[in-house]
Write a protein that holds these residues in place. Structure first.
Motif, PDB file in Angstrom:
ATOM      1  N   ASP A   1      -6.334  21.262 -26.483  1.00  0.00           N
ATOM      2  CA  ASP A   1      -5.927  20.756 -27.416  1.00  0.00           C
ATOM      3  C   ASP A   1      -5.590  19.588 -27.085  1.00  0.00           C
ATOM      4  OD1 ASP A   1      -3.382  20.894 -29.794  1.00  0.00           O
ATOM      5  OD2 ASP A   1      -4.698  22.948 -29.847  1.00  0.00           O
ATOM      6  N   GLU A   2      -6.134  18.422 -28.532  1.00  0.00           N
ATOM      7  CA  GLU A   2      -5.559  16.941 -28.011  1.00  0.00           C
ATOM      8  C   GLU A   2      -3.975  16.971 -28.214  1.00  0.00           C
ATOM      9  OE1 GLU A   2      -5.466  12.850 -27.567  1.00  0.00           O
ATOM     10  OE2 GLU A   2      -7.088  14.385 -27.174  1.00  0.00           O
ATOM     11  N   THR A   3      -3.825  17.423 -29.492  1.00  0.00           N
ATOM     12  CA  THR A   3      -2.351  17.131 -29.818  1.00  0.00           C
ATOM     13  C   THR A   3      -1.872  17.867 -28.889  1.00  0.00           C
ATOM     14  OG1 THR A   3      -2.478  17.412 -31.751  1.00  0.00           O
ATOM     15  CG2 THR A   3      -0.268  18.202 -31.175  1.00  0.00           C
ATOM     16  N   LEU A   4      -1.406  19.121 -28.055  1.00  0.00           N
ATOM     17  CA  LEU A   4      -0.474  19.328 -26.791  1.00  0.00           C
ATOM     18  C   LEU A   4      -0.954  18.383 -25.629  1.00  0.00           C
ATOM     19  CD1 LEU A   4      -1.544  22.898 -27.335  1.00  0.00           C
ATOM     20  CD2 LEU A   4       0.600  21.524 -27.923  1.00  0.00           C
ATOM     21  N   ARG A   5      -2.022  17.561 -25.098  1.00  0.00           N
ATOM     22  CA  ARG A   5      -1.715  16.527 -24.181  1.00  0.00           C
ATOM     23  C   ARG A   5      -1.348  15.867 -24.671  1.00  0.00           C
ATOM     24  NH1 ARG A   5      -7.734  17.546 -24.811  1.00  0.00           N
ATOM     25  NH2 ARG A   5      -8.803  15.678 -26.157  1.00  0.00           N
ATOM     26  N   ASN A   6      -1.328  15.498 -25.461  1.00  0.00           N
ATOM     27  CA  ASN A   6      -0.339  14.081 -26.081  1.00  0.00           C
ATOM     28  C   ASN A   6       0.764  14.286 -26.184  1.00  0.00           C
ATOM     29  OD1 ASN A   6      -2.396  11.819 -27.391  1.00  0.00           O
ATOM     30  ND2 ASN A   6      -2.290  12.668 -29.598  1.00  0.00           N
ATOM     31  N   HIS A   7       1.248  15.626 -26.553  1.00  0.00           N
ATOM     32  CA  HIS A   7       2.756  15.893 -25.804  1.00  0.00           C
ATOM     33  C   HIS A   7       3.332  15.758 -23.955  1.00  0.00           C
ATOM     34  CE1 HIS A   7       4.291  17.378 -29.828  1.00  0.00           C
ATOM     35  NE2 HIS A   7       3.096  18.471 -30.545  1.00  0.00           N
ATOM     36  N   LEU A   8       2.282  16.197 -23.653  1.00  0.00           N
ATOM     37  CA  LEU A   8       2.430  16.253 -21.965  1.00  0.00           C
ATOM     38  C   LEU A   8       2.260  14.874 -21.632  1.00  0.00           C
ATOM     39  CD1 LEU A   8       2.250  17.348 -18.796  1.00  0.00           C
ATOM     40  CD2 LEU A   8      -0.821  17.408 -19.715  1.00  0.00           C
ATOM     41  N   ARG A   9       1.434  14.075 -22.239  1.00  0.00           N
ATOM     42  CA  ARG A   9       1.532  12.400 -21.560  1.00  0.00           C
ATOM     43  C   ARG A   9       3.127  12.099 -22.126  1.00  0.00           C
ATOM     44  NH1 ARG A   9      -3.615  11.659 -25.177  1.00  0.00           N
ATOM     45  NH2 ARG A   9      -5.862  12.123 -24.103  1.00  0.00           N
ATOM     46  N   ALA A  10       3.168  12.093 -23.241  1.00  0.00           N
ATOM     47  CA  ALA A  10       4.932  11.661 -23.965  1.00  0.00           C
ATOM     48  C   ALA A  10       5.633  12.416 -22.514  1.00  0.00           C
ATOM     49  CB  ALA A  10       4.940  12.285 -24.824  1.00  0.00           C
ATOM     50  N   ARG A  11       5.650  13.052 -22.419  1.00  0.00           N
ATOM     51  CA  ARG A  11       6.808  13.602 -21.508  1.00  0.00           C
ATOM     52  C   ARG A  11       6.245  13.428 -19.581  1.00  0.00           C
ATOM     53  NH1 ARG A  11      10.207  18.332 -23.551  1.00  0.00           N
ATOM     54  NH2 ARG A  11       9.210  18.292 -25.401  1.00  0.00           N
ATOM     55  N   ILE A  12       5.203  12.930 -19.048  1.00  0.00           N
ATOM     56  CA  ILE A  12       4.847  12.381 -18.457  1.00  0.00           C
ATOM     57  C   ILE A  12       5.524  10.657 -18.165  1.00  0.00           C
ATOM     58  CG2 ILE A  12       3.484  11.820 -16.711  1.00  0.00           C
ATOM     59  CD1 ILE A  12       1.469  13.980 -17.163  1.00  0.00           C
ATOM     60  N   VAL A  13       5.126  10.386 -19.357  1.00  0.00           N
ATOM     61  CA  VAL A  13       5.829   9.231 -19.595  1.00  0.00           C
ATOM     62  C   VAL A  13       7.344   9.302 -18.523  1.00  0.00           C
ATOM     63  CG1 VAL A  13       6.184   7.275 -21.071  1.00  0.00           C
ATOM     64  CG2 VAL A  13       4.077   8.259 -20.900  1.00  0.00           C
ATOM     65  N   GLN A  14       7.748   9.787 -19.846  1.00  0.00           N
ATOM     66  CA  GLN A  14       9.105   9.919 -19.353  1.00  0.00           C
ATOM     67  C   GLN A  14       9.981   9.989 -17.673  1.00  0.00           C
ATOM     68  OE1 GLN A  14      11.259  13.772 -21.249  1.00  0.00           O
ATOM     69  NE2 GLN A  14       9.841  13.359 -23.045  1.00  0.00           N
ATOM     70  N   LEU A  15       8.760   9.514 -16.524  1.00  0.00           N
ATOM     71  CA  LEU A  15       8.993   9.936 -15.171  1.00  0.00           C
ATOM     72  C   LEU A  15       9.415   8.079 -15.583  1.00  0.00           C
ATOM     73  CD1 LEU A  15       7.091  12.487 -14.039  1.00  0.00           C
ATOM     74  CD2 LEU A  15       9.181  12.867 -14.170  1.00  0.00           C
TER      75      LEU A  15
END
Length: 207
Positions: free
Chosen positions: A116-130
């Motif tokens: 899911d493209e939207t959920l992938r974007n949410h995952l990317r945003a979480r990873i960027v927090q690292l």
């Protein structure tokens, strides 16, 4: 008296895990968008109000493991032995994390996110927090200030690389073995290590 806080915390942790598991099962069965907070509350046998005592949003439930992962990475970077570079610590952390056997539910949930493209974007945003955690550790390696651009460039490159690797290699696939994970991770780490070594050298170009 001293046992009560521990008992309360364990009960809260069990409730949090119950809510997350019920939600994850519904996300897999019904889809993330089709699952409502009342659905989750009913499945977990709690009130919707109770859910908000543990999670700020449905997205936070989806990525309920992320705060634990972030804290574990922060701890690993803080506890690394003298002389061990941040990139090596991150590499070992990724290999140990990816080496943990995942349940079938975890595998199915991962596929739901990556499909899911939207959920992938949410995952990317979480990873960027690292990035800030990694950049601070790299700054320490360089003897640089935390607001120095160089550590942030390396940290951003690292997270971007692993987002790309994760999305290209994991969708629809089972968890990789430690050796397979290392085969994907090590070229990225070697590339960034070379860039980091170059950043440590004085610039050859006059300003």
């Amino acid at each position: 008296m001293n046992l009560e806080p521990g008992l309360r915390e364990r009960k809260k942790q069990r409730t949090r895990e119950t809510i997350a598991r019920a939600a994850h099962e519904l996300f897999v069965q019904k889809g993330y968008d089709a699952t409502t907070l009342p659905d989750i509350a009913q499945a977990a046998d709690v009130s919707t109000r109770t859910i908000f005592a543990y999670f700020a949003s449905k997205e936070d439930i989806l990525f309920s493991d992320f705060p634990v992962l972030k804290e574990a990475l922060a701890q690993a970077l803080a506890d690394r032995p003298d002389g061990e570079e941040a990139l090596e610590t991150v590499r070992e952390f990724i290999l140990s994390s990816r080496g943990i056997e995942k349940s079938e539910l975890d595998e199915e949930l991962n596929r739901c996110v990556l499909s899911d493209e939207t959920l992938r974007n949410h995952l990317r945003a979480r990873i960027v927090q690292l990035e800030d955690l990694i950049a601070a550790a790299i700054a320490k390696d360089l003897g640089a200030a935390e607001n120095d651009l160089r550590p942030h460039l390396v940290a951003a490159s690292l997270t971007a690389a692993f987002i790309a690797l994760s999305e290209r290699s994991d969708a629809g696939a089972k968890s990789k073995s430690p050796a397979e994970t290392a085969a994907l991770v090590d070229p990225v780490i070697d590339f960034l290590r070379g860039g980091l070594d170059a950043l440590k050298k004085p610039s050859a170009h006059p300003r």
